[in-house]
Design an enzyme around this catalytic site. Structure first.
Site, PDB file in Angstrom:
ATOM      1  N   ASP A 155      -1.942  29.464  43.475  1.00 62.50           N
ATOM      2  CA  ASP A 155      -3.405  29.502  44.034  1.00 62.50           C
ATOM      3  C   ASP A 155      -3.268  28.902  45.695  1.00 62.50           C
ATOM      4  O   ASP A 155      -4.275  28.337  46.015  1.00 62.50           O
ATOM      5  CB  ASP A 155      -4.027  28.141  43.141  1.00 62.50           C
ATOM      6  CG  ASP A 155      -3.288  26.946  43.222  1.00 62.50           C
ATOM      7  OD1 ASP A 155      -2.106  26.850  43.778  1.00 62.50           O
ATOM      8  OD2 ASP A 155      -3.744  25.901  42.631  1.00 62.50           O
ATOM      9  N   CYS A 167       1.225  26.523  46.001  1.00 68.04           N
ATOM     10  CA  CYS A 167       2.235  26.583  45.154  1.00 68.04           C
ATOM     11  C   CYS A 167       3.400  25.764  45.629  1.00 68.04           C
ATOM     12  O   CYS A 167       4.340  25.030  45.085  1.00 68.04           O
ATOM     13  CB  CYS A 167       3.148  27.945  44.907  1.00 68.04           C
ATOM     14  SG  CYS A 167       3.456  28.734  46.287  1.00 68.04           S
ATOM     15  N   HIS A 182       6.106  33.019  46.997  1.00 73.16           N
ATOM     16  CA  HIS A 182       5.630  31.833  46.065  1.00 73.16           C
ATOM     17  C   HIS A 182       6.686  31.146  45.714  1.00 73.16           C
ATOM     18  O   HIS A 182       7.973  31.493  45.952  1.00 73.16           O
ATOM     19  CB  HIS A 182       5.199  33.012  45.075  1.00 73.16           C
ATOM     20  CG  HIS A 182       4.921  31.968  43.554  1.00 73.16           C
ATOM     21  ND1 HIS A 182       3.448  31.316  43.380  1.00 73.16           N
ATOM     22  CD2 HIS A 182       5.622  31.611  42.532  1.00 73.16           C
ATOM     23  CE1 HIS A 182       3.550  30.759  42.622  1.00 73.16           C
ATOM     24  NE2 HIS A 182       4.884  30.967  42.006  1.00 73.16           N
TER      25      HIS A 182
END
Length: 317
Positions: A176, A179, A299
């Site tokens: 979102d 991370c 990520h």
């Protein structure tokens, strides 16, 4: 195709990634590609489409500031002796189902700058692709459950002089925009002897950590402005946005805010496990750092290594 290094840069799809390691630290990555996903600079923390070059300067002056808030202090400390350098090239292209069949890499220019000198590398790459049906990496757009734990286990080993970790658990973190901060906050709780935070608490801790990191940028502007790409005030204002990605500067700051070491890992298929690519805050100790797993496309997940733990210093929380 001429590619210039840009500090810690990633691209989510159709990407060519060049990594430059200085010792055990991942110091530079460049990614270039076009798709619906933007190329992303970890050093800047901002989403950008193209990169044409970079500059790096290194401060040899350690400075520290102390804060009586939730998190601790910040100390800049850079080594004065340049460690051994290594160049790596990797290619990521899952949707196109491509793989690299031939690479010719020629170093054109290499020159260094450490506050008094300039560091840059220009690399010429000739890349020929051939089809393959195998995907190169997982989709960064997936939204993981924060309690989603994946366990991997086997004996440890070494690869190219680096330890390979094969007994570990990955704690899935939602993608979102928080991370990095979620992963660090999760690791902070575990390292402090607290229970793993639920999704709501994890988000609140991540946002608080982000705020404190941004505040430290402001407080230490003279020492941090040199490694912020673009306008400093704009950068800090944008990094306060809970949906803006963080990167190397934020990890560096977080280690000092928390007064805890942070180690970043990546999967290495050739090694058959995880290897560490960056370490921060080692002046606070090298044992049992906060561990995060970087997937190479922007990520981060929280990470647990299953090994005997050394004594853990007291938390600054």
């Amino acid at each position: 195709m001429m590619i210039c290094y840009s500090p810690i840069t990633t691209c989510s799809r159709n990407a060519i990634s060049i990594k430059r390691h200085l010792g055990s630290r991942l110091y530079g990555v460049v990614a270039h590609g076009s798709s619906k996903f933007s190329c992303y600079s970890l050093l800047s923390g901002l989403s950008r489409r193209h990169y044409t070059g970079f500059r790096v300067s290194v401060s040899n002056r350690p400075s520290s500031w102390h804060d009586k808030g939730l998190f601790g202090s910040v100390l800049i400390n850079r080594p004065t002796v340049a460690p051994k350098e290594k160049l790596e090239v990797s290619f990521l292209s899952p949707e196109a189902n491509m793989k690299c069949s031939k690479i010719e890499s020629n170093m054109r220019n290499l020159y260094c700058y450490s506050r008094f000198a300039y560091t840059g590398v220009i690399v010429s790459l000739l890349v020929c692709y051939s089809s393959t049906s195998q995907s190169a990496y997982a989709d960064s757009s997936r939204d993981k459950d924060a309690n989603n734990v994946h366990h991997h286990s086997s004996d440890g080993k070494f690869h190219n002089g680096k330890r390979v970790y094969t007994d570990y658990s990955i704690i899935g973190i939602p993608g979102d925009g928080r991370c990095l901060f979620r992963s660090v906050a999760h690791g902070f709780c575990l390292r402090s002897g607290k229970l793993a935070p639920g999704e709501k608490m994890q988000r609140e801790l991540a946002d608080e950590l982000r705020t404190r990191v941004a505040d430290e940028f402001i407080q230490r502007r003279q020492e941090t402005e040199w490694f912020v790409e673009g306008d400093f005030d704009t950068y800090v204002r944008q990094i306060r946005d809970p949906h803006v990605w963080g990167g190397e500067p934020e990890l560096f700051m977080a280690s000092h805010v928390l007064q805890m070491p942070i180690t970043v890992y990546m999967k290495d298929d050739k090694a058959g496990g995880l290897i560490s690519i960056a370490e921060y805050g080692q002046e606070y100790g090298k044992d049992d750092p906060i561990r995060v797993l970087y997937h190479g496309f922007g990520h981060y997940d929280a990470l647990l290594l299953h090994e005997s733990k050394a004594s853990i210093p007291k938390s600054k929380l």
